[in-house]
Design a protein around this motif. Structure first.
Motif, short mmCIF file in Angstrom:
data_model
loop_
_atom_site.label_atom_id
_atom_site.label_comp_id
_atom_site.label_asym_id
_atom_site.label_seq_id
_atom_site.Cartn_x
_atom_site.Cartn_y
_atom_site.Cartn_z
N ARG A 107 0.87 -1.19 0.00
CA ARG A 107 0.00 0.00 0.00
C ARG A 107 0.89 1.23 0.00
NH1 ARG A 107 -4.34 -0.17 4.42
NH2 ARG A 107 -5.47 -1.43 2.89
N HIS B 143 -12.48 0.73 7.03
CA HIS B 143 -12.17 -0.68 6.79
C HIS B 143 -12.95 -1.61 7.71
CE1 HIS B 143 -9.68 -4.35 6.55
NE2 HIS B 143 -9.59 -3.99 5.29
N TYR C 91 -16.29 -1.94 6.31
CA TYR C 91 -16.19 -2.71 5.07
C TYR C 91 -16.11 -4.19 5.41
CZ TYR C 91 -13.38 -4.92 1.35
OH TYR C 91 -12.87 -5.78 0.42
N1 LIG Z 1 -2.41 -4.27 -0.43
C1 LIG Z 1 -2.35 -4.00 0.87
N2 LIG Z 1 -1.23 -3.47 1.37
C2 LIG Z 1 -1.13 -3.19 2.68
N3 LIG Z 1 -2.11 -3.40 3.55
C3 LIG Z 1 -3.26 -3.93 3.10
C4 LIG Z 1 -3.44 -4.26 1.75
N4 LIG Z 1 -4.69 -4.76 1.60
C5 LIG Z 1 -5.26 -4.74 2.80
N5 LIG Z 1 -4.41 -4.26 3.72
C6 LIG Z 1 -4.64 -4.11 5.14
O1 LIG Z 1 -4.37 -5.36 5.76
C7 LIG Z 1 -5.23 -5.56 6.86
C8 LIG Z 1 -5.88 -6.91 6.74
O2 LIG Z 1 -6.74 -6.91 5.65
P1 LIG Z 1 -7.24 -8.23 5.01
O3 LIG Z 1 -6.27 -8.74 4.03
O4 LIG Z 1 -7.67 -9.16 6.08
O5 LIG Z 1 -8.55 -7.77 4.32
P2 LIG Z 1 -8.76 -6.91 3.03
O6 LIG Z 1 -7.68 -7.18 2.07
O7 LIG Z 1 -8.92 -5.52 3.41
O8 LIG Z 1 -10.20 -7.43 2.56
P3 LIG Z 1 -10.68 -8.69 1.74
O9 LIG Z 1 -10.31 -9.92 2.50
O10 LIG Z 1 -12.12 -8.46 1.68
O11 LIG Z 1 -10.02 -8.64 0.41
C9 LIG Z 1 -6.18 -4.37 6.86
O12 LIG Z 1 -5.67 -3.45 7.79
C10 LIG Z 1 -6.08 -3.82 5.47
O13 LIG Z 1 -6.33 -2.41 5.46
#
Ligand SMILES: Nc1ncnc2c1ncn2[C@@H]1O[C@H](COP(=O)(O)OP(=O)(O)OP(=O)(O)O)[C@@H](O)[C@H]1O
Ligand SMILES: Nc1nc2c(ncn2[C@@H]2O[C@H](COP(=O)(O)OP(=O)(O)OP(=O)(O)O)[C@@H](O)[C@H]2O)c(=O)[nH]1
Length: 732
Positions: free
Chosen positions: A486, A560, A563
């Motif tokens: 991110r 989030h 969401y």
């Molecule tokens: N590409 C990314 N890079 C860094 N942090 C991320 C990224 N995607 C999600 N996160 C963060 O990682 C944490 C865990 O998220 P998680 O992977 O469980 O769910 P998600 O990716 O947000 O959703 P989903 O499972 O619905 O795709 C959250 O704090 C989210 O904001």
């Protein structure tokens, strides 16, 4: 995405059986790793090294493996061997033996009458938090390693209870050695008496905690440690480990997320009031008197008082949670899930968020040491944890705890799936890829002159992967965000420039690009998403957004946690409250640690307008505690062992509640007048004298006792007789 425990089938939708999809390997999966790089403008050199984010959280200090796979550590729990006592949320009890406590401290179990009537056992209630003077934090001269940013930002943002700037944290792997000369007090002298009377293992536990976090050298914490030692002397867990170990581990978890000395001390004492001789008066007296000689006498006084308030809150929370937990365990239906949902919203709304933190830490350690329990109990607690504690951690934004809780629940609820998925992932999961990708992207951004604020990476948690597979009916290969980066840039145009750089570094996976900047989601979520193939040919999701978009994604309508919770309907005050609590407890702390090398002006720009838990009138994140608050209140009604949660308009009274549910005369027309007197509702364990008494968020109203054929007076007298007899027989 909301993934309630009870909603997860053992077999995935569409007949997909995970076990048949996954290859069989032996080792378990190590995940949840997060890495970050901050502000290439400010100090990219400092940030380029691989480093986990969420510095205030446990990410900093434990290996991903340690976090994912909680070891039983020889510790176990036994939820059925505890003596009759105040009903506790967890029932993660211990085998007690009170033979060795100080004779001057009289132990007395809570009366079964108290259990019958609810579980607030305090004889002297503490003043509500809002009446406590604001800055009650101890400030000691021992604070070392102050960081300008942390000082300015956390100090304001986290107000009185997260003390991230106070204690320099042990370097990862550094063993946390602390120079005793740095300490402003003579630990030896201060605690020598307590130490002399303590059990031999106690010293080792304290030293162990001190090696993990410097806050355990704080004299207030050391004192709490010895008080906890005294309170739990002779109490063992089913595993044979001293109960004190659980208290220490709970406190260590709190310390690692940046909790201050008061919270850590309350963590040490969190079970003392329920399980031992300790009363609030005792704590207050001890912590005031004991610290009176210290230089910071005033602070000590406040801190002692604060500790009492906090312990009080924890006990109250425990009692409310105990109902909630039982409820969750006994009822598995979807409608009751909705009830449970209202309940934990209420818990967040009614209490000091710190008490929730302590409760969560307590539960996390209990779950980490669940292995010794019979499988049926492991599963019961795992279900309950997923239903109640995970959403709390999610709402508070303590992702490391949320993920650890989820993973351990997953392990106990679906052991086969857990094993198979983790085995599979241990081969495909690549932490090094994330850190090398961060370095690569960082360099490319620098070369092209694109400034950014944060660059973070994470591996998706095992449970999150599992849930996504179920939800989307996908295979592991379909999950593209197991590895993710991110990037938070400064300007919108930088998003697209950065995207081009990303696509220049790695080939794009077809049809994965999503432009939520040009086409925001209905909830307002904005970000660029793409999936690329890393050098190792692994899919890597990259999210690119500005800081403003990020704040919206973390705190706004598109937050989030919401969401993830999917379609839950919450009233606006609850949303505000959760956002506030989350803001305070977690995010800023994480962000700060992420942006360690960032300039303080960045931090200032997202400083909230007032410190927690007090809010200014203009605070956009204010919630129920505010003076002008007139919004709804959630009230728990207990009737015939059934618990329901009711939403009433602000300023509602007991009479209003009775009108709503049907008063006693309507409900029990056949009772005699005297019995009806007995059937008067009880509010928070006290008979209601004035029906016009105003109800507050989280109040517990008992409407009718369990028994129906016997006069309540007789019932109570009988129980009291049995109780007194038991006391005299056991010689307590
Ligand atoms: N590409 C990314 N890079 C860094 N942090 C991320 C990224 N995607 C999600 N996160 C963060 O990682 C944490 C865990 O998220 P998680 O992977 O469980 O769910 P998600 O990716 O947000 O959703 P989903 O499972 O619905 O795709 C959250 O704090 C989210 O904001
Ligand atoms: N805070 C927040 N994050 C979101 C929201 N929508 C998506 N995200 C994030 O973006 C990621 C990917 O979302 P999308 O690109 O829409 O992908 P998807 O269709 O949900 O599914 P996949 O592509 O399979 O991950 C999610 O895993 C979240 O991390 C939102 O409304 N709010």
């Amino acid at each position: 995405m909301s993934v309630p425990a009870v909603a997860i089938p053992a077999v995935a939708p569409g007949g997909l059986c995970l076990s048949s999809r996954l290859s069989h390997c032996s080792s378990e999966y190590d995940q949840n790793a997060r890495f970050s790089s901050c502000s290439n403008t400010a100090a990219s050199s400092a940030s380029s090294s691989r480093k986990p984010i969420h510095g205030g959280l446990s990410y900093l200090f434990s290996s991903p493996l340690a976090r994912l796979l909680p070891t039983a550590a020889g510790s176990s729990l036994n939820d059925e061997v505890s003596p009759p006592r105040l009903d506790r949320s967890d029932e993660f009890g211990s085998s007690f033996s009170y033979s060795t406590y100080s004779p001057s401290l009289k132990y007395r179990e809570p009366s079964p009458i108290a259990v019958f009537h609810g579980s607030v056992s305090s004889s002297s209630r503490s003043p509500p938090l809002h009446r406590i003077p604001r800055d009650l934090n101890r400030t000691t001269d021992s604070r070392v390693g102050r960081d300008k940013l942390l000082n300015g930002f956390i100090g304001h943002a986290l107000g009185s209870y997260l003390d991230c700037d106070s204690y320099s944290l042990p370097a990862p792997g550094g063993g946390g050695s602390v120079n005793m000369e740095d300490l402003p007090f003579d630990l030896e002298e201060d605690s020598s008496k307590a130490r002399a009377n303590s059990e031999p293992y106690a010293h080792d536990l304290l030293v162990g905690a001190q090696s993990r976090h410097k806050i355990f050298y704080d004299e207030f914490v050391v004192k709490a440690f010895y008080e906890a030692e005294k309170a739990h002397k002779g109490q063992m867990r089913a595993s044979g480990d001293p109960y004190l170990q659980h208290c220490v581990e709970t406190a260590v978890l709190l310390a690692k997320i940046g909790a201050d000395a008061t919270v850590v001390a309350a963590g040490l004492l969190h079970d003392s009031v329920d399980d031992s001789f300790m009363t609030y008066d005792y704590i207050l007296q001890e912590f005031e008197a004991g610290l009176a000689d210290l230089v910071q006498g005033a602070h000590a006084h406040h801190n002692g008082l604060y500790l009492v308030v906090l312990t009080d809150f924890v006990a109250l929370l425990v009692s409310k949670m105990s109902l909630l937990s039982k409820f969750a365990r006994l009822n598995n239906t979807a409608s009751r899930k909705a009830e449970a949902d209202r309940l934990h919203i209420m818990l967040l709304a009614m209490t000091d968020a710190r008490a929730v933190l302590i409760k969560l830490a307590d539960r996390l350690h209990n779950m980490m040491t669940l292995d010794a329990l019979p499988m049926i109990k492991q599963q019961r607690f795992a279900k309950e944890t997923l239903m109640i504690f995970v959403p709390l951690a999610n709402r508070l934004g303590i992702f490391s705890w949320k993920e650890q809780l989820e993973n351990v629940c997953f392990k106990h609820l679906y052991p086969e799936h857990y094993k198979q998925l983790s085995s599979k992932l241990v081969r495909s999961f690549d932490e090094d890829m994330i850190s090398s990708s961060i370095e690569k992207l960082e360099k490319a951004l620098k070369d092209k002159g694109i400034s950014y604020q944060f660059l973070t990476g994470r591996c998706k948690s095992l449970y999150s992967i599992y849930s996504k597979m179920l939800k989307k009916n996908q295979t592991l290969d379909d999950i593209h965000d197991i590895h993710g980066l991110r990037l938070i840039v400064e300007k919108q145009e930088d998003c697209y420039a950065a995207l081009e750089i990303v696509h220049g570094l790695w080939p794009e996976v077809d049809e994965t690009f999503k432009d939520y900047v040009a086409h925001p989601k209905v909830n307002g979520y904005r970000s660029l998403h793409t999936v690329v193939l890393s050098q190792e040919s692994l899919p890597l999701e990259v999210q690119i957004r500005t800081k403003e978009m990020h704040l919206q994604a973390e705190f706004g309508i598109a937050a989030h946690w919401r969401y993830k919770e999917g379609d839950c309907q919450h009233s606006s005050f609850v949303l505000q409250m959760v956002e506030w609590a989350r803001w305070v407890v977690s995010w800023q702390c994480e962000t700060l640690n992420m942006s360690h090398s960032s300039s303080s002006s960045d931090a200032d720009s997202i400083r909230p307008p007032c410190p927690f838990p007090l809010h200014s009138h203009s605070c956009p994140y204010s919630y129920t505690q505010q003076r002008n608050y007139t919004g709804p209140v959630f009230i728990i009604i207990l009737e015939n062992e059934k618990m329901t949660v009711h939403e009433l308009p602000g300023k509602s009274t007991v009479a209003n509640l009775l009108d709503r549910v049907g008063g006693i005369h309507i409900r029990w027309p056949n009772y005699t007048f005297t019995e009806k007197e007995e059937l008067q509702p009880r509010l928070n364990n006290q008979p209601v004298i004035d029906l016009n008494q105003e109800l507050r968020m989280g109040d517990l109203v008992e409407l009718k006792p369990v028994i129906s054929d016997w006069s309540l007076t007789e019932y109570r007298e009988e129980i009291q007789r049995m109780y007194d007899k038991d006391l005299s027989v056991s010689g307590r």
